[in-house]
Scaffold this motif. Structure first.
Motif, PDB file in Angstrom:
ATOM      1  N   ARG A   1      -3.202  -7.839 -13.033  1.00  0.00           N
ATOM      2  CA  ARG A   1      -4.187  -7.812 -14.117  1.00  0.00           C
ATOM      3  C   ARG A   1      -5.579  -7.736 -13.503  1.00  0.00           C
ATOM      4  O   ARG A   1      -6.041  -8.681 -12.863  1.00  0.00           O
ATOM      5  CB  ARG A   1      -4.038  -9.064 -14.989  1.00  0.00           C
ATOM      6  CG  ARG A   1      -4.869  -9.038 -16.268  1.00  0.00           C
ATOM      7  CD  ARG A   1      -4.541 -10.235 -17.147  1.00  0.00           C
ATOM      8  NE  ARG A   1      -3.192 -10.178 -17.657  1.00  0.00           N
ATOM      9  CZ  ARG A   1      -2.842  -9.631 -18.820  1.00  0.00           C
ATOM     10  NH1 ARG A   1      -3.771  -9.099 -19.581  1.00  0.00           N
ATOM     11  NH2 ARG A   1      -1.599  -9.620 -19.208  1.00  0.00           N
TER      12      ARG A   1
ATOM     13  N   PRO B   1       9.523  -8.674 -10.698  1.00  0.00           N
ATOM     14  CA  PRO B   1       8.516  -7.746 -11.241  1.00  0.00           C
ATOM     15  C   PRO B   1       7.100  -8.281 -11.066  1.00  0.00           C
ATOM     16  O   PRO B   1       6.835  -9.464 -11.275  1.00  0.00           O
ATOM     17  CB  PRO B   1       8.898  -7.646 -12.718  1.00  0.00           C
ATOM     18  CG  PRO B   1      10.346  -7.980 -12.759  1.00  0.00           C
ATOM     19  CD  PRO B   1      10.551  -9.010 -11.695  1.00  0.00           C
TER      20      PRO B   1
ATOM     21  N   THR C   1      -2.383  -3.783 -15.427  1.00  0.00           N
ATOM     22  CA  THR C   1      -3.102  -3.880 -16.694  1.00  0.00           C
ATOM     23  C   THR C   1      -4.462  -4.514 -16.427  1.00  0.00           C
ATOM     24  O   THR C   1      -4.854  -4.671 -15.263  1.00  0.00           O
ATOM     25  CB  THR C   1      -2.288  -4.690 -17.724  1.00  0.00           C
ATOM     26  OG1 THR C   1      -2.950  -4.659 -18.990  1.00  0.00           O
ATOM     27  CG2 THR C   1      -2.091  -6.128 -17.279  1.00  0.00           C
TER      28      THR C   1
ATOM     29  N   PRO D   1       8.870  -5.759 -19.650  1.00  0.00           N
ATOM     30  CA  PRO D   1       8.547  -6.811 -18.678  1.00  0.00           C
ATOM     31  C   PRO D   1       9.369  -6.736 -17.397  1.00  0.00           C
ATOM     32  O   PRO D   1       9.024  -7.373 -16.401  1.00  0.00           O
ATOM     33  CB  PRO D   1       8.854  -8.104 -19.448  1.00  0.00           C
ATOM     34  CG  PRO D   1       9.804  -7.697 -20.525  1.00  0.00           C
ATOM     35  CD  PRO D   1       9.425  -6.301 -20.904  1.00  0.00           C
TER      36      PRO D   1
ATOM     37  N   VAL E   1       6.545   2.004 -12.088  1.00  0.00           N
ATOM     38  CA  VAL E   1       5.421   1.138 -12.439  1.00  0.00           C
ATOM     39  C   VAL E   1       4.751   1.728 -13.660  1.00  0.00           C
ATOM     40  O   VAL E   1       4.605   2.948 -13.788  1.00  0.00           O
ATOM     41  CB  VAL E   1       4.413   0.989 -11.266  1.00  0.00           C
ATOM     42  CG1 VAL E   1       3.812   2.328 -10.884  1.00  0.00           C
ATOM     43  CG2 VAL E   1       3.315  -0.001 -11.621  1.00  0.00           C
ATOM     44  N   GLU E   2       4.362   0.846 -14.592  1.00  0.00           N
ATOM     45  CA  GLU E   2       3.758   1.270 -15.845  1.00  0.00           C
ATOM     46  C   GLU E   2       2.334   0.742 -15.913  1.00  0.00           C
ATOM     47  O   GLU E   2       2.072  -0.399 -15.537  1.00  0.00           O
ATOM     48  CB  GLU E   2       4.577   0.733 -17.018  1.00  0.00           C
ATOM     49  CG  GLU E   2       4.204   1.316 -18.366  1.00  0.00           C
ATOM     50  CD  GLU E   2       5.181   0.899 -19.453  1.00  0.00           C
ATOM     51  OE1 GLU E   2       5.429   1.705 -20.364  1.00  0.00           O
ATOM     52  OE2 GLU E   2       5.696  -0.236 -19.398  1.00  0.00           O
TER      53      GLU E   2
ATOM     54  N   SER F   1       3.015  -8.075 -12.056  1.00  0.00           N
ATOM     55  CA  SER F   1       2.073  -7.659 -13.094  1.00  0.00           C
ATOM     56  C   SER F   1       0.668  -7.936 -12.582  1.00  0.00           C
ATOM     57  O   SER F   1       0.248  -9.088 -12.481  1.00  0.00           O
ATOM     58  CB  SER F   1       2.326  -8.422 -14.398  1.00  0.00           C
ATOM     59  OG  SER F   1       1.482  -7.941 -15.422  1.00  0.00           O
TER      60      SER F   1
ATOM     61  N   SER G   1       2.164  -4.390 -20.670  1.00  0.00           N
ATOM     62  CA  SER G   1       3.055  -5.236 -19.882  1.00  0.00           C
ATOM     63  C   SER G   1       4.101  -5.938 -20.733  1.00  0.00           C
ATOM     64  O   SER G   1       5.158  -6.329 -20.232  1.00  0.00           O
ATOM     65  CB  SER G   1       2.244  -6.278 -19.101  1.00  0.00           C
ATOM     66  OG  SER G   1       1.437  -7.050 -19.969  1.00  0.00           O
TER      67      SER G   1
ATOM     68  N   ASP H   1       7.284  -3.252 -12.888  1.00  0.00           N
ATOM     69  CA  ASP H   1       5.980  -3.579 -12.337  1.00  0.00           C
ATOM     70  C   ASP H   1       4.908  -2.984 -13.249  1.00  0.00           C
ATOM     71  O   ASP H   1       5.093  -1.901 -13.820  1.00  0.00           O
ATOM     72  CB  ASP H   1       5.825  -2.997 -10.929  1.00  0.00           C
ATOM     73  CG  ASP H   1       6.721  -3.694  -9.908  1.00  0.00           C
ATOM     74  OD1 ASP H   1       7.046  -4.881 -10.108  1.00  0.00           O
ATOM     75  OD2 ASP H   1       7.098  -3.037  -8.919  1.00  0.00           O
ATOM     76  N   HIS H   2       3.779  -3.688 -13.379  1.00  0.00           N
ATOM     77  CA  HIS H   2       2.721  -3.250 -14.284  1.00  0.00           C
ATOM     78  C   HIS H   2       1.350  -3.409 -13.652  1.00  0.00           C
ATOM     79  O   HIS H   2       1.130  -4.311 -12.843  1.00  0.00           O
ATOM     80  CB  HIS H   2       2.730  -4.070 -15.584  1.00  0.00           C
ATOM     81  CG  HIS H   2       3.774  -3.654 -16.552  1.00  0.00           C
ATOM     82  ND1 HIS H   2       5.048  -4.161 -16.520  1.00  0.00           N
ATOM     83  CD2 HIS H   2       3.746  -2.768 -17.571  1.00  0.00           C
ATOM     84  CE1 HIS H   2       5.757  -3.606 -17.484  1.00  0.00           C
ATOM     85  NE2 HIS H   2       4.996  -2.764 -18.138  1.00  0.00           N
TER      86      HIS H   2
ATOM     87  N   SER I   1      -0.636  -0.610 -18.122  1.00  0.00           N
ATOM     88  CA  SER I   1      -0.821  -1.279 -19.414  1.00  0.00           C
ATOM     89  C   SER I   1       0.521  -1.636 -20.050  1.00  0.00           C
ATOM     90  O   SER I   1       1.579  -1.479 -19.451  1.00  0.00           O
ATOM     91  CB  SER I   1      -1.657  -0.414 -20.362  1.00  0.00           C
ATOM     92  OG  SER I   1      -2.918  -0.129 -19.791  1.00  0.00           O
TER      93      SER I   1
ATOM     94  N   ASP J   1      -1.733  -3.884 -25.547  1.00  0.00           N
ATOM     95  CA  ASP J   1      -3.117  -4.031 -25.093  1.00  0.00           C
ATOM     96  C   ASP J   1      -4.045  -4.282 -26.282  1.00  0.00           C
ATOM     97  O   ASP J   1      -4.877  -5.190 -26.262  1.00  0.00           O
ATOM     98  CB  ASP J   1      -3.573  -2.774 -24.355  1.00  0.00           C
ATOM     99  CG  ASP J   1      -3.145  -2.766 -22.906  1.00  0.00           C
ATOM    100  OD1 ASP J   1      -2.525  -3.744 -22.465  1.00  0.00           O
ATOM    101  OD2 ASP J   1      -3.420  -1.773 -22.215  1.00  0.00           O
TER     102      ASP J   1
END
Length: 364
Positions: A348, A344, A188, A182, A173-174, A346, A178, A185-186, A176, A221
């Motif tokens: 926010r 995935p 942000t 892609p 998972v990262e 994301s 995104s 998983d993110h 920011s 970002d």
């Protein structure tokens, strides 16, 4: 080398089954407190340490997560600690240094990391934290990834190829960025609404019409923040006072842009910065040029780091929920371990505008 005590030795000493010993270390809530105390006392007497690799063989997991953090925000000299030749106490020197420059800690990365640590602690997960340098970061990353069930990473901390290779083996998972990967998983934040809100505040509440955007590092970002800034100006019938700028060269380059603006007598009504760290550099550069904030120009940031509260004037900013971002990374990793075939995700998170002195408001 003599073989150390095993789970069988602990079970025999405590008078319980090996399953009970295993549960004591893996899922202690399933073991009665009195039994758990017996097992832990036996383990302590024997010098037993549960093996992560053995747990992994038994249940396919190590019970640990990894976090690969930035290294490039650190001054190499900061990594050297110890008593100096004059015999000064390093703890005292470190304290004095923190008082002199509160920008050193905590930064964005520190607050996100704290969230990861707190959520791992809450969920009973071990956490392995590491970071490399341009010469060895891939080796360090691979070493961490080989010891954990899932990995949380900061953006652009490792090459995309290495990240893809790791993601083929364990969940990643990262935070920011995104748009950069892609397939991962993110976690942000709502960059657009935060930047739009702070830009509209400057235009509507303070009547400012000449605004510029400045960022020290290009990223997805920061691109979102720039797009929202331009959209807010466009909706107000305005155009930027200066072309948006991502100067190469870090803080020094940001300071040089501001120095040039001052020399050209082209100071705008407001400078909207991509990050708080950029904004702090801008405040210094303006002060060096004799330009007063907020009387001559307003300055805003994005992040909500602690330094923004103590600098004078205090910094108007968009506060990211950085601790919650770290906690959410852990949640996504554990969910991915349980549901490996999900698309995935994301996540926010919302942000909050914090009005302070640098835009002409009183601190909230």
């Amino acid at each position: 080398m003599a073989k150390g005590p095993t789970v069988y030795h602990v079970a025999e000493r405590a008078g319980v089954s090996i399953a009970t010993v295993s549960f004591t270390f893996r899922q202690p809530e399933k073991v009665k407190a009195s039994t758990r105390e017996l097992v832990l006392a036996a383990a302590k007497e024997l010098g037993y340490v549960p093996s992560a690799s053995a747990r992994g063989l038994a249940r396919g997991r190590t019970g640990a997560l990894g976090l690969f953090a930035y290294d490039f925000l650190l001054d190499p000299a900061d990594s050297i600690r110890g008593r100096d030749p004059q015999g000064h106490d390093p703890a005292q020197a470190d304290s004095e240094r923190q008082n002199e420059d509160l920008r050193l800690f905590p930064l964005y990365v520190d607050e996100v990391q704290r969230g990861v640590e707190l959520e791992c602690w809450r969920r009973g997960q071990a956490l392995l934290v590491g970071g490399g340098n341009p010469e060895n970061n891939e080796a360090v990353l691979s070493d961490i990834a080989g010891r954990v069930d899932g990995l949380a990473v900061f953006p652009r901390s490792v090459p995309s190829e290495a990240l893809a290779r790791i993601a083929g083996r364990i969940p990643v998972v990262e935070v920011s960025e995104s748009a950069l990967h892609p397939e991962l998983d993110h976690v942000t934040v709502d960059n657009a609404s935060g930047t739009r809100a702070i830009t509209e505040h400057l235009v509507t509440e303070h009547g400012m019409k000449r605004l510029m955007f400045l960022g020290g590092m290009p990223s997805s970002d920061n691109d979102e923040r720039l797009a929202a800034f331009l959209a807010a100006l466009r909706d107000a019938g305005l155009t930027p006072a200066r072309e948006p700028d991502y100067p190469c060269g870090g803080e020094q380059a940001v300071a040089e842009v501001i120095a040039a603006v001052c020399r050209e007598n082209a100071v705008p009504d407001a400078i909207v910065c991509a990050t708080d760290q950029d904004a702090l550099v801008v405040l210094d550069a303006l002060a060096a040029a004799g330009v007063k904030v907020p009387m001559d120009v307003a300055v805003t940031g994005f992040d909500g780091i602690a330094a923004g509260r103590v600098v004078r004037p205090s910094l108007t900013t968009v506060r990211q929920p950085m601790e919650q971002m770290g906690r959410a990374m852990v949640e996504l990793l554990l969910d991915r371990l349980d549901h490996p075939d999900k698309p995935p995700a994301s996540l926010r998170l919302p942000v909050r505008v914090v009005l302070r002195e640098s835009c002409g408001c009183r601190p909230d």
